[in-house]
Design an enzyme around this catalytic site. Sequence first.
Site, PDB file in Angstrom:
ATOM      1  N   GLY A 265      10.920   3.025   7.102  1.00  0.00           N
ATOM      2  CA  GLY A 265      12.262   3.586   7.096  1.00  0.00           C
ATOM      3  C   GLY A 265      12.240   5.067   6.783  1.00  0.00           C
ATOM      4  O   GLY A 265      12.869   5.877   7.459  1.00  0.00           O
ATOM      5  N   GLU A 268       8.668   9.435   1.007  1.00  0.00           N
ATOM      6  CA  GLU A 268       9.087  10.352  -0.049  1.00  0.00           C
ATOM      7  C   GLU A 268       8.131  11.505  -0.291  1.00  0.00           C
ATOM      8  O   GLU A 268       8.087  12.065  -1.390  1.00  0.00           O
ATOM      9  CB  GLU A 268       9.254   9.574  -1.360  1.00  0.00           C
ATOM     10  CG  GLU A 268       7.949   9.078  -1.994  1.00  0.00           C
ATOM     11  CD  GLU A 268       7.519   7.691  -1.572  1.00  0.00           C
ATOM     12  OE1 GLU A 268       6.675   7.092  -2.258  1.00  0.00           O
ATOM     13  OE2 GLU A 268       8.034   7.208  -0.548  1.00  0.00           O
ATOM     14  N   GLU A 302      14.635   7.700  -1.383  1.00  0.00           N
ATOM     15  CA  GLU A 302      13.512   8.627  -1.223  1.00  0.00           C
ATOM     16  C   GLU A 302      13.633   9.802  -2.183  1.00  0.00           C
ATOM     17  O   GLU A 302      12.626  10.283  -2.712  1.00  0.00           O
ATOM     18  CB  GLU A 302      13.428   9.113   0.231  1.00  0.00           C
ATOM     19  CG  GLU A 302      13.320   8.010   1.268  1.00  0.00           C
ATOM     20  CD  GLU A 302      12.208   7.008   1.001  1.00  0.00           C
ATOM     21  OE1 GLU A 302      11.185   7.370   0.387  1.00  0.00           O
ATOM     22  OE2 GLU A 302      12.360   5.838   1.394  1.00  0.00           O
TER      23      GLU A 302
END
Length: 890
Positions: A265, A268, A302
């Site tokens: 998805g 980070e 994130e």
Amino acid sequence: MKDAQPNTIYLKDYIAPAYNIIKTDLTFDLYEDYADVTSRLTIEKATAGSDAPLVLDGQDLELLSLKIEGKAVVEGNYSITDEQLTIRHVPNIFVLECVTRIKPQDNTSLEGLYKSKKMFCTQCEAEGFRKITYYLDRPDVMSEFQTTVKADKVRYPVLLSNGNKISEGSIDGGRHWVSWHDPHKKPCYLFALVAGDLVNIDETFITQSGRDVLLRIFVEEKDKAKCDHAMISLKKAMKWDEKVYGREYDLELFMIVAVDDFNMGAMENKGLNIFNSSCVLASPETTTDESFQSVEGIVAHEYFHNWSGNRVTCRDWFQLSLKEGFTVFRDAEFSADMGSRTVKRVEDVNLLRTHQFAEDAGPMAHPVQPSSFIEISNFYTLTVYEKGAEVVRMIHSLLGSELFRKGSDLYFDRHDGCAVTIDEFVQAMADVSGRDFTQFKRWYSQAGTPRLKIKGLYDAEAKTYRLDISQSCPPTPESEQKFPFHIPMAIGLVGKDGPLNCLLSDDKNPSVGDTFVLEITEAKQSFVFNDVMEAPVPSLFRNFSAPVKVTFDYSLEDLQRLVAKDSDGFCRWDASQQIAVRVIKDVMIALGNEPAPSVNEALLVAQRQLVLQAKDAAQGASEQDLQMLAYAMTLPSEEYLAETQSIVDIESTHHARVRVKRKLATLLYQDYLDIYKVLASPQPFKVDAASIAQRKLKNTVLSYLVSSGKQDAIDLCYKQFVTADNMTDELAALTEIVHSTSSAAKTIQADCLDEFYRKWESETLVINRWFGVQASDPNPGSLNRVKQLLEHEVFDASNPNKLRALVGGFCGRNIIGFHDRSGDGYEFLTEQILILDTKNPQIASRLLTPLTRWKKFDDQRQALMKKALERIQNETNLSKDVFEVVSKSL
């Protein structure tokens, strides 16, 4: 993987690195057919004088040169395998210079450095950095990074990496360069690079200490207008994290880049988050309410990783839930604060019960902290993420908000800049509270979903109510024997008119009230409530206070009381679902003997009460949460119904649910229509909690109306489809039309699909929805349609989003179609897995999940599914990803 089985890695075998990388200086020369990577690593032995060789990870690399302190390493002093570079006889501290050549344009695995359309980008978690250069590719090796990127200035005007930009310039031949420096030490899995022709939107955030942080989102020019929601979400998340956790951002710049081809998805990476475009781009015309909320939650997730994952990171990959479970809990709390707390809880528990509980009961079951793995990518699971978050939530429940905040502060302060373990997180919570978490940590080390059997006994004369509780946990692959868990159970007692105040008899901590948190720590345990003035119905595990399965002998009347009188929104919803599950199962049983089995009146009564409440709320006569009412009115999904069965009856589950829904639609048609008409009145589109709730309820009743099969309902649905000014309403109407079995809908299905495609063919993310609607269509013939769509001009088998929409949509969300008795669905998935495994093993192993649950089905289907798995297992050169899943499944 017929000839050579991959190695299993065990937590118990962890050894600290023999070398540390103090500084990492990288230079990337990017070209159209290759990229040269020069790494200058300042390396130090962990123990001076050690004669341990330096062993660096590397995969799919061409070594061009190798130097130590500027001198070439002689051939006899190093050796190379497919996965490692070993150098012998190195100094205590030295600079290693290594030049490798890679081919990003051929990297279909989407790990390491690869090309997404015309853009270079990276994905290094978990072990992708080894596809870029030789390195100690493990999270406990933390280094200060400086990165220079060189590329053609016209094709790639934007060159990005972690940290702050420190310099830039031009090179002969129309090329240019940019250098970046990240002052915070990080493991290589947090490294990021992007090069492309991108535009950006900018905002400024002023931190609580008064610093200005530049926020910048990069996208393709065509998507620039779809960034505002993500930017607003980012600023909300930054403000929330300062308020709730006291965490302030630590660089001058925070960047997000949207990428079309991405296995996950979002990621980070320190200061440079790379997002799947589906998780960052949003506009009313192209994005559903669900996706608006998802974007907000993922952006927050994130960003929150900056502290829970980046500043404090994992010692090894067995600690993955240290960052993911904690951060999922943080983003769930953020989303709850931004909208309806009860709705968020219901959504999260629905996911957990339907999919994570199934994972716990399947061959890939593993603890939140796994004890071993073959391929770490297989452990980015709901168990690590969602169940891990539930474990953190239980700690929060046991400590309370104030002590939990003190524990998180201690954890961040104590371990800032370090790679640590789950034990160290729990220890911080123990140190601030004085609690002993020894037993509680079984949640991390034991797999499976605990099961509680609870009995209640009311003594009318003594005015007492006793709960007798026993807990157990089924065997899972890692362990036959399970020890008792420490389970917090939030509970209240509900009388005829609502919650009851009573006294909990506890010698250590007697308390009076209408909600209590009982701590279940033994295999068998009893609790007694005093001053209970009437026979109560227990409201168990309020707000779903622990991820467990509960057996309690509720009557349908008990459940109706909870729906009507419980003060806990989650338990009211749960009771409505339990009524529906029982009634649907009764219809399933009757289907074998009756052509048209009746539907228990209890469900009709409960649904009628909900519909009347919804009608009042829609008309403004009450302040009830419309979205919560919509969830309560929605029947349990076929996936959840399957999870409640020991052996899944595919056909009966599907047909019984359809029959029950049609019965409700027929009896309550006018009420549903009244609600729809009120909520369908034109109003400006807004992405706020109230507007989202209205659309949710409107489309819920529309689904019931269409289920009636009436021509008027189909006409109403088609009108919404052609007049909708937002994707939520347009897609909801299209889905109902395509999935309908009525003759009225069948006459317009093809035209609606064509019309939708023509309207949105230039919008990639919308077309993925178009694929998904057709793939999940439960009507006969869906597999043939899916096969045809694989050949569609806009389908791209290298794009994970399209694979998840079409192949995943059919195999994972079309239960009746995928599990057709012919076995054609299993054969189809097998073919796709074998093709995909040679290109993108991560996606192949994730799409394989439906076949791994073969033991849940009847003998005929078991044989066909097992045969499919064996065919995959017998394939030569199988990836570690797929090999692990298949071998454990069999």
